[in-house]
Structures are given as C-alpha cells and as structure tokens.
Design an enzyme around this catalytic site. Structure first.
Site, PDB file in Angstrom:
ATOM      1  N   HIS A   1      -8.024   3.320  -3.848  1.00 59.62           N
ATOM      2  CA  HIS A   1      -8.920   3.433  -2.696  1.00 59.62           C
ATOM      3  C   HIS A   1      -9.893   4.575  -3.022  1.00 59.62           C
ATOM      4  O   HIS A   1      -9.526   5.548  -3.685  1.00 59.62           O
ATOM      5  CB  HIS A   1      -8.152   3.818  -1.431  1.00 59.62           C
ATOM      6  CG  HIS A   1      -7.198   2.779  -0.939  1.00 59.62           C
ATOM      7  ND1 HIS A   1      -6.858   2.659   0.381  1.00 59.62           N
ATOM      8  CD2 HIS A   1      -6.501   1.810  -1.581  1.00 59.62           C
ATOM      9  CE1 HIS A   1      -6.002   1.672   0.550  1.00 59.62           C
ATOM     10  NE2 HIS A   1      -5.755   1.135  -0.637  1.00 59.62           N
TER      11      HIS A   1
ATOM     12  N   GLN B   1      -7.259  -3.842   8.537  1.00 57.78           N
ATOM     13  CA  GLN B   1      -6.541  -2.867   9.349  1.00 57.78           C
ATOM     14  C   GLN B   1      -5.356  -3.614   9.964  1.00 57.78           C
ATOM     15  O   GLN B   1      -5.425  -4.839  10.138  1.00 57.78           O
ATOM     16  CB  GLN B   1      -7.490  -2.345  10.434  1.00 57.78           C
ATOM     17  CG  GLN B   1      -6.993  -1.180  11.213  1.00 57.78           C
ATOM     18  CD  GLN B   1      -6.603  -0.025  10.300  1.00 57.78           C
ATOM     19  OE1 GLN B   1      -5.463   0.019   9.840  1.00 57.78           O
ATOM     20  NE2 GLN B   1      -7.508   0.886  10.044  1.00 57.78           N
TER      21      GLN B   1
ATOM     22  N   GLU C   1       0.831  -1.210   0.000  1.00 52.48           N
ATOM     23  CA  GLU C   1       0.000   0.000   0.000  1.00 52.48           C
ATOM     24  C   GLU C   1       0.862   1.255   0.000  1.00 52.48           C
ATOM     25  O   GLU C   1       1.843   1.342   0.736  1.00 52.48           O
ATOM     26  CB  GLU C   1      -0.911  -0.021   1.238  1.00 52.48           C
ATOM     27  CG  GLU C   1      -1.862   1.161   1.280  1.00 52.48           C
ATOM     28  CD  GLU C   1      -2.959   0.957   2.319  1.00 52.48           C
ATOM     29  OE1 GLU C   1      -3.567  -0.122   2.346  1.00 52.48           O
ATOM     30  OE2 GLU C   1      -3.176   1.891   3.102  1.00 52.48           O
TER      31      GLU C   1
ATOM     32  N   ASP D   1     -12.746   8.802   6.890  1.00 56.09           N
ATOM     33  CA  ASP D   1     -12.844   9.728   8.039  1.00 56.09           C
ATOM     34  C   ASP D   1     -12.176  11.041   7.639  1.00 56.09           C
ATOM     35  O   ASP D   1     -10.977  11.192   7.831  1.00 56.09           O
ATOM     36  CB  ASP D   1     -12.061   9.193   9.259  1.00 56.09           C
ATOM     37  CG  ASP D   1     -12.545   7.832   9.687  1.00 56.09           C
ATOM     38  OD1 ASP D   1     -13.758   7.678   9.843  1.00 56.09           O
ATOM     39  OD2 ASP D   1     -11.694   6.938   9.872  1.00 56.09           O
TER      40      ASP D   1
ATOM     41  N   ALA E   1     -19.450   2.126   3.504  1.00 57.01           N
ATOM     42  CA  ALA E   1     -18.747   1.500   2.377  1.00 57.01           C
ATOM     43  C   ALA E   1     -19.681   0.627   1.539  1.00 57.01           C
ATOM     44  O   ALA E   1     -19.534   0.552   0.314  1.00 57.01           O
ATOM     45  CB  ALA E   1     -17.578   0.680   2.910  1.00 57.01           C
TER      46      ALA E   1
ATOM     47  N   HIS F   1     -14.261  -1.926  14.327  1.00 57.57           N
ATOM     48  CA  HIS F   1     -14.112  -0.542  13.880  1.00 57.57           C
ATOM     49  C   HIS F   1     -14.165   0.361  15.113  1.00 57.57           C
ATOM     50  O   HIS F   1     -14.983   0.135  16.010  1.00 57.57           O
ATOM     51  CB  HIS F   1     -15.237  -0.180  12.899  1.00 57.57           C
ATOM     52  CG  HIS F   1     -15.078   1.196  12.339  1.00 57.57           C
ATOM     53  ND1 HIS F   1     -15.635   2.302  12.945  1.00 57.57           N
ATOM     54  CD2 HIS F   1     -14.387   1.653  11.280  1.00 57.57           C
ATOM     55  CE1 HIS F   1     -15.291   3.380  12.251  1.00 57.57           C
ATOM     56  NE2 HIS F   1     -14.545   3.013  11.234  1.00 57.57           N
TER      57      HIS F   1
HETATM   58  C1  LIG Z   1      -7.135  -1.579   4.355  1.00 62.46           C
HETATM   59  C2  LIG Z   1      -7.655  -0.199   4.707  1.00 62.46           C
HETATM   60  C3  LIG Z   1      -7.464   0.848   3.825  1.00 62.46           C
HETATM   61  C4  LIG Z   1      -7.946   2.117   4.130  1.00 62.46           C
HETATM   62  N1  LIG Z   1      -7.729   3.130   3.234  1.00 62.46           N
HETATM   63  C5  LIG Z   1      -8.197   4.366   3.501  1.00 62.46           C
HETATM   64  C6  LIG Z   1      -8.013   5.438   2.560  1.00 62.46           C
HETATM   65  O1  LIG Z   1      -7.421   5.261   1.496  1.00 62.46           O
HETATM   66  N2  LIG Z   1      -8.500   6.649   2.882  1.00 62.46           N
HETATM   67  C7  LIG Z   1      -9.182   6.888   4.050  1.00 62.46           C
HETATM   68  O2  LIG Z   1      -9.613   8.014   4.276  1.00 62.46           O
HETATM   69  N3  LIG Z   1      -9.375   5.895   4.956  1.00 62.46           N
HETATM   70  C8  LIG Z   1      -8.910   4.654   4.702  1.00 62.46           C
HETATM   71  N4  LIG Z   1      -9.126   3.646   5.609  1.00 62.46           N
HETATM   72  C9  LIG Z   1      -9.841   3.947   6.862  1.00 62.46           C
HETATM   73  C10 LIG Z   1     -11.381   3.929   6.704  1.00 62.46           C
HETATM   74  O3  LIG Z   1     -11.807   4.976   5.893  1.00 62.46           O
HETATM   75  C11 LIG Z   1     -11.975   4.039   8.109  1.00 62.46           C
HETATM   76  O4  LIG Z   1     -11.861   2.809   8.754  1.00 62.46           O
HETATM   77  C12 LIG Z   1     -13.386   4.595   8.197  1.00 62.46           C
HETATM   78  O5  LIG Z   1     -13.637   4.993   9.553  1.00 62.46           O
HETATM   79  C13 LIG Z   1     -14.507   3.598   7.906  1.00 62.46           C
HETATM   80  O6  LIG Z   1     -14.483   3.109   6.655  1.00 62.46           O
HETATM   81  P1  LIG Z   1     -14.733   1.548   6.429  1.00 62.46           P
HETATM   82  O7  LIG Z   1     -14.902   1.385   4.976  1.00 62.46           O
HETATM   83  O8  LIG Z   1     -13.681   0.855   7.146  1.00 62.46           O
HETATM   84  O9  LIG Z   1     -16.098   1.273   7.233  1.00 62.46           O
HETATM   85  P2  LIG Z   1     -17.634   1.179   6.897  1.00 62.46           P
HETATM   86  O10 LIG Z   1     -17.922  -0.171   6.378  1.00 62.46           O
HETATM   87  O11 LIG Z   1     -18.121   2.331   6.111  1.00 62.46           O
HETATM   88  O12 LIG Z   1     -18.209   1.269   8.385  1.00 62.46           O
HETATM   89  C14 LIG Z   1     -17.922   2.387   9.216  1.00 62.46           C
HETATM   90  C15 LIG Z   1     -18.695   2.250  10.526  1.00 62.46           C
HETATM   91  O13 LIG Z   1     -20.099   2.268  10.249  1.00 62.46           O
HETATM   92  C16 LIG Z   1     -20.718   1.097  10.750  1.00 62.46           C
HETATM   93  N5  LIG Z   1     -21.755   0.701   9.759  1.00 62.46           N
HETATM   94  C17 LIG Z   1     -21.539   0.101   8.565  1.00 62.46           C
HETATM   95  N6  LIG Z   1     -22.721  -0.072   7.933  1.00 62.46           N
HETATM   96  C18 LIG Z   1     -23.677   0.412   8.756  1.00 62.46           C
HETATM   97  C19 LIG Z   1     -25.087   0.547   8.680  1.00 62.46           C
HETATM   98  N7  LIG Z   1     -25.767   0.111   7.634  1.00 62.46           N
HETATM   99  N8  LIG Z   1     -25.748   1.131   9.722  1.00 62.46           N
HETATM  100  C20 LIG Z   1     -25.080   1.582  10.808  1.00 62.46           C
HETATM  101  N9  LIG Z   1     -23.721   1.491  10.943  1.00 62.46           N
HETATM  102  C21 LIG Z   1     -23.061   0.925   9.939  1.00 62.46           C
HETATM  103  C22 LIG Z   1     -19.623   0.063  10.873  1.00 62.46           C
HETATM  104  O14 LIG Z   1     -19.951  -0.896  11.849  1.00 62.46           O
HETATM  105  C23 LIG Z   1     -18.442   0.938  11.264  1.00 62.46           C
HETATM  106  O15 LIG Z   1     -18.471   1.213  12.646  1.00 62.46           O
HETATM  107  C24 LIG Z   1      -8.641   2.353   5.345  1.00 62.46           C
HETATM  108  C25 LIG Z   1      -8.820   1.292   6.245  1.00 62.46           C
HETATM  109  C26 LIG Z   1      -8.342   0.031   5.945  1.00 62.46           C
HETATM  110  C27 LIG Z   1      -8.537  -1.077   6.911  1.00 62.46           C
END
Ligand SMILES: Cc1cc2nc3c(=O)[nH]c(=O)nc-3n(C[C@H](O)[C@H](O)[C@H](O)COP(=O)(O)OP(=O)(O)OC[C@H]3O[C@@H](n4cnc5c(N)ncnc54)[C@H](O)[C@@H]3O)c2cc1C
Length: 288
Positions: free
Chosen positions: A77, A174, A17, A109, A124, A148
């Site tokens: 991403h 993560q 990455e 975030d 997501a 998370h």
């Molecule tokens: C491998 C990896 C790469 C990353 N790359 C980046 C990047 O390039 N740029 C960046 O800014 N960040 C990045 N991140 C961080 C990521 O953006 C954060 O973790 C962010 O807080 C949440 O995004 P997510 O896609 O992980 O979670 P999501 O799947 O969107 O979930 C976020 C939160 O919402 C909750 N949730 C999900 N669906 C629902 C629903 N229907 N109703 C209620 N709650 C719900 C989940 O339980 C979780 O607590 C990365 C993280 C990882 C692990």
C-alpha cells in the site's frame, strides 16, 4: 511473484491484508499469522502503509520479504498524503528495483495531531499516474461501497470512484456488513460503465468497540442487528468472536450467492478468524 491483474483474470481469488508491526511482540504475532495463513494459498497478500510515511521502511521490507521468503505474492500500500512527489517517486522506484510488481495507490489520512504538510499529490488518481510513469506495476485502488467519509454527495462520490477505477487495474473495498450494500455499489458502477474488477473487503468483528470506531472512521455503517447480537454477549470474548465470525461467514455466503467469487480479508495480523471463515465456507484453498 505475479501481477495481481493477471491473478484476477485467472478466476476466483482470496487475499489477506496485514499491517507492519511496531513492537517485537507484534512482530511475533504477524509471523505466526503469516505461517498459519500461507497454507491457505492466498492469491496475494497486502501490507498497509502509515499515511505520512510512518511505516515507509517497514512496509517496504515486509513486502519484499513476503515476495522472497514465502510462496505468497505481496502488494505494497502507498499513500500520497504529506509526501513530496519526489519522495513518492523514490519509494515507487525502490519497489520497482526490488521486483515488487503490485501497489495499492491511496490518498491516506495522516494522524491530525502530527500536523504534517498536505503533500504534492492530492488524490489516489494522481498517485496511480505517477506509479505508471515509473514502472510496469499492477495498480489497485481503494473503493468505498458506502461512500468515502469526506464525500457529501453520493452521485459525485460514485462518479469519482468510477473515474479512479478506470485508471486502475483493480479495486479493493472498504469493509461493510450487509451484502445489499455491495450489490447496490456494483449496480452503480455498472451504470457508470466500470469494467475494472472490484473485490469486497471482509472484516471479521472480534472486538465490537474497536470495529465500531473503525467503522465510524471508514464511513461504513455498523448495522444495528450486528451491534445487538454483539451486545447480547457483551463481556464474553469467545462468544463475541463467534458472533463476528458467523456474521462474516454469512456475508461471504450472501455475496457468493449473488455471484461474488473473490474476497479480501482484513486479518488484523491474526490468522484464526480468517481460517475459521474459510473452514465455514468450505474453502480449502484461496481459489476454491
Ligand atoms: C482497501 C483499503 C486499503 C487502505 N489502506 C490504507 C493504508 O494502507 N494506509 C492508509 O493510511 N490508509 C489506507 N486506507 C484508507 C485511505 O487512505 C482513506 O480512505 C483515505 O481517506 C482516502 O484515500 P482513497 O485512496 O480511498 O481516496 P481518494 O481516491 O484519494 O479520494 C479521497 C477523497 O477525495 C475525493 N476526490 C478524489 N478525487 C478528487 C478530485 N479530483 N477532486 C476533488 N475530490 C476528489 C474522493 O471523492 C474522496 O472523498 C485504505 C482504504 C481501503 C478501502
């Protein structure tokens, strides 16, 4: 170029990455890392996105350049936070038209001090659906073995991650520091019926302070044993790197002993730590 879902179906993988650099000096550092890591033959490489859109052009350009100018397969991403649905559709359409086949769909975030609007898509999963409507992409999602950071209920968190993985082609995790964390996570996903491949994220700690800060933000436990080992060599940069690389190597060994064959390395745009871990593991190439 290739779809990551097909690459993963072909056997063990290693991926790296990177983040889009902001300054000419950072650009030079990334170029060096790309040059030095390409010979390892990574299965794919990914480029982060600044939540809110701060790296929109730079992420796009870097992924397209990796696809066209190197032998590596690039993945972009993309985060939903602060974007209108139409903006996200535009970004994804542009990737499709540029021949980019792989996207990591994320919530994101954005920095709090920017006071950006919340955006049309909340999670997501909604971005995965939007990307599928636009093109035939291979779509990854982020997974959080230690939960998370915004989640208050472990079972709820696991269930949501399982639902997200059911929509996606693969998950990238993560970072975490103890193999038990991973195996417990896999066990829970298995119990929830998940069959989508998930790949552990490996973070070589070369700077204790910054990784401790990142761990807090990511919801990853920074274990006492690692902190103590790092504190014991406080002030000695080379010794600290050595501890971090040894810890990452041991983690990969423990994971491999438990049957893990694929790894995703957070390079922080440097090549040396990843290359040293490769050498320690006796992995001459990504798939070995
Ligand atoms: C491998 C990896 C790469 C990353 N790359 C980046 C990047 O390039 N740029 C960046 O800014 N960040 C990045 N991140 C961080 C990521 O953006 C954060 O973790 C962010 O807080 C949440 O995004 P997510 O896609 O992980 O979670 P999501 O799947 O969107 O979930 C976020 C939160 O919402 C909750 N949730 C999900 N669906 C629902 C629903 N229907 N109703 C209620 N709650 C719900 C989940 O339980 C979780 O607590 C990365 C993280 C990882 C692990």
């Amino acid at each position: 170029m290739a779809k990551i879902v097909d690459i993963l179906a072909g056997g063990p993988s290693s991926s790296f990455e990177f983040f889009p650099p902001k300054t000419p000096a950072a650009e030079e550092q990334l170029e060096q890392a790309l040059l030095e890591l390409e010979p390892l033959g990574p299965s794919f490489v990914s480029v982060t996105y600044g939540a809110g859109g701060s790296t929109r052009e730079r992420t796009h350009d870097l992924v397209v350049r990796i696809n066209h100018e190197t032998a590596m397969t690039g993945m972009a991403h993309l985060t939903c936070a602060a974007h209108a649905r139409s903006e996200l559709a535009g970004i994804v359409t542009r990737y499709r038209d540029a021949g980019v086949e792989n996207i990591l769909a994320l919530g994101g975030d954005p920095p709090k001090d920017l006071n950006l609007p919340p955006g049309d898509l909340k999670h997501a999963t909604e971005l995965v659906t939007l990307i599928r409507e636009i093109g035939d992409f291979s779509i990854g999602v982020a997974v959080h073995p230690e939960g998370h950071p915004a989640s208050t209920d472990v079972r709820d968190d696991r269930r949501r991650q399982a639902e997200k993985l059911a929509l996606a082609d693969f998950g990238l995790s993560q970072f975490f520091f103890d193999a038990d964390v991973w195996f417990e996570f896999l066990g829970d996903l298995d119990a929830l019926g998940v069959t989508t491949p998930v790949i552990p994220g490996i973070m070589p700690v070369t700077n204790a302070k910054s990784v401790k800060r990142m761990s807090e933000m990511a919801g990853a436990a920074f274990p006492r044993w690692l902190e103590e080992k790092l504190l014991a060599v406080d002030g000695d940069e080379a010794a600290m790197r050595a501890v971090g690389i040894e810890a990452a190597t041991e983690l990969c060994r423990d994971l491999a002993a438990g049957g893990v064959e694929s790894f995703h390395f957070y390079t922080l745009n440097r090549s040396t730590a990843t290359r040293e871990i490769y050498a320690n593991l006796g992995r001459e190439t990504a798939g070995s």
